[in-house]
Enzyme design. Structure first.
Site, short mmCIF file in Angstrom:
data_model
loop_
_atom_site.label_atom_id
_atom_site.label_comp_id
_atom_site.label_asym_id
_atom_site.label_seq_id
_atom_site.Cartn_x
_atom_site.Cartn_y
_atom_site.Cartn_z
N ASP A 191 -3.10 2.44 -5.93
CA ASP A 191 -1.99 2.50 -4.98
C ASP A 191 -1.87 1.25 -4.11
O ASP A 191 -1.21 1.26 -3.08
CB ASP A 191 -2.13 3.73 -4.08
CG ASP A 191 -3.44 3.75 -3.30
OD1 ASP A 191 -4.32 2.91 -3.58
OD2 ASP A 191 -3.60 4.62 -2.41
N GLU A 192 -2.52 0.15 -4.53
CA GLU A 192 -2.45 -1.09 -3.76
C GLU A 192 -2.25 -2.30 -4.67
O GLU A 192 -2.81 -2.38 -5.75
CB GLU A 192 -3.75 -1.31 -2.97
CG GLU A 192 -3.99 -0.34 -1.84
CD GLU A 192 -5.28 -0.66 -1.10
OE1 GLU A 192 -5.27 -1.61 -0.29
OE2 GLU A 192 -6.29 0.00 -1.37
N ASP B 185 0.86 -1.19 0.00
CA ASP B 185 0.00 0.00 0.00
C ASP B 185 0.89 1.24 0.00
O ASP B 185 1.63 1.50 0.96
CB ASP B 185 -0.89 -0.02 1.24
CG ASP B 185 -1.95 1.08 1.21
OD1 ASP B 185 -1.96 1.88 0.25
OD2 ASP B 185 -2.75 1.16 2.15
#
Length: 425
Positions: A144-145, A6
């Site tokens: 973003d993960e 993350d």
């Protein structure tokens, strides 16, 4: 073991890459529901991208390329909400979803930047390509993960060292801070990431099979990914406050059928959900929240604009949809939606016609303002569809060829390069 990566305050971190002077300062990236897509003037900095994938990865972006006043101030009022903020801003109580006005009251020194989504997605895509060379199976969950399956490749006892090394390499190579969690299952790994965040941990948290219960059970139910406000309220009505309470209520969760059964096994860590490297795209959609609009002609104009962008996306992946969906939301929360499934020769024009026909059918609260529009295409055919009405086939084929030619120009010069006259009224 499965790892979850993350990127910390990703949009804010990207802004610091663009402007290193922002390092250590309270900053936020804000958004405004993208009113610019409907502007009658051309906006060359609107684009679409399909490079990144995942359930929470949008496809259409507007890069602001503007200052605070140009983007956030309208009619003398500061508009917009916080998309993400740095840890320095969060220390003042700034949260995602908060209005910019409220956030600035809490942190007057906070620097607020308009979004540069295409840059964020370029960084995400570049990182994804880099990770694919280091992790056997990688799944992008959002911009973003990422999830990664390192089972059978990295021994369990070496996973923590691997995560620390990976974290240092990402920060040194890309300048992006990142947190990594590891566990025997996907959702426990994601839960572990929360415990590894800079505010709580040292950037890496590994949960081994024998420590899952001790880690999970004391946590409040709201900490678990996938338990939203509605589900949380429902659980608390049964005095279920912690994840340990939830695991002890198997009989109750099983009574709630698929959603409850799925949640129970995710929290238990025995869901066996795999990391999936890539998924076939089943549909493509675009939606926008807008200020209340009563004028139905203006709504039709905006639907035409959305159709232009959606058709461009469909063309990018050479899809041949059979189903078109339209959904609208009214000012007091009422909703109306419908889809149509048929075989037809796809083009921007045929999409527009069907969407406008759907709108005339489902607009059942005509005295109310509309605050959200959403359209999507799905049920893709394996090969180009040649079936359709004999009466319109020749005209539809001609419209398709015209759309394909305009797509070439738009791809080179921007989606707004060629527009319908009605869009500019």
């Amino acid at each position: 073991m499965i790892i979850h990566l993350d990127l910390d305050c990703f949009f804010a971190s990207c802004e610091r890459l663009l402007d290193p002077s922002l390092a250590g300062k309270p900053i936020a990236v804000g958004g405004r529901g993208d009113p610019f897509i409907f502007a009658p003037t051309s906006r060359r900095n609107i684009d679409v991208t399909l490079e990144n994938s995942g359930a929470f990865v949008p496809t259409l972006f507007y890069d602001a390329q503007a200052g605070f006043d140009d983007y956030f101030v309208e009619g003398g009022r500061v508009r917009g909400i916080v998309i993400t903020s740095s840890y320095e801003a969060r220390a003042f109580g700034v949260k995602t979803g908060m209005t910019i006005r409220e956030a600035l009251r809490l942190c007057p020194r906070m620097i607020v930047r308009p979004p540069n989504h295409l840059f964020y997605h370029d960084r995400s895509h570049t990182l994804k390509q880099w990770l694919q060379k280091r992790i056997p199976v990688l799944e992008q969950y959002s911009v973003d993960e990422f999830f990664g399956d390192v089972g059978g490749w990295i021994p369990d006892r070496k996973v923590e060292a691997f995560c620390h090394t990976l974290r240092r390499e990402i920060e040194s190579t890309f300048g992006l801070p990142i947190t990594i969690g590891a566990a025997p299952s996907k959702w426990i790994a994601k839960l572990a990431t929360g415990a590894a965040k800079p505010s709580a941990g040292n950037g890496v948290k590994v949960i081994f099979p024998e420590t899952v219960d001790n880690f999970v059970n004391p946590l409040p139910i709201d900490a678990f990914p996938g338990i939203g406000r509605g589900f949380s309220k429902r659980l608390k009505a049964y005095k279920i406050e912690t994840l340990g309470d939830l695991k002890a209520a198997k009989h109750l969760l099983y009574r709630w059928k698929k959603p409850g059964i799925q949640l129970y096994h995710r929290v238990n860590g025995d869901d066996n959900e795999p990391v999936v490297a890539g998924r076939d795209r089943r549909s493509i959609g675009i939606s926008r929240t807008i200020d209340p609009v009563f004028d139905r002609n203006e709504i039709r104009r905006r639907l035409i604009i959305l159709c232009r962008h959606l058709a461009h996306l469909v063309g990018k992946i050479d899809a041949h949809p059979h189903t078109i969906f339209l959904g609208i939301k009214y000012q007091f929360g009422q909703k109306s939606k419908r889809s149509v499934t048929e075989r037809f020769t796809f083009s921007e024009l045929t999409l527009r016609r069907r969407v406008l026909e759907l709108f005339d059918t489902i607009d059942i609260y005509r005295s109310l303002a509309i605050v959200r529009l959403g359209i999507s295409c799905g049920n893709f055919a394996v090969k180009p569809v040649t079936e359709g009405s004999l009466l319109t086939y020749a005209a539809d084929l001609k419209a398709q060829k015209l759309w394909q030619q305009t797509a070439i120009v738009r791809k080179k010069y921007g989606i707004d390069t060629i527009r319908s006259a009605v869009e500019m009224i």
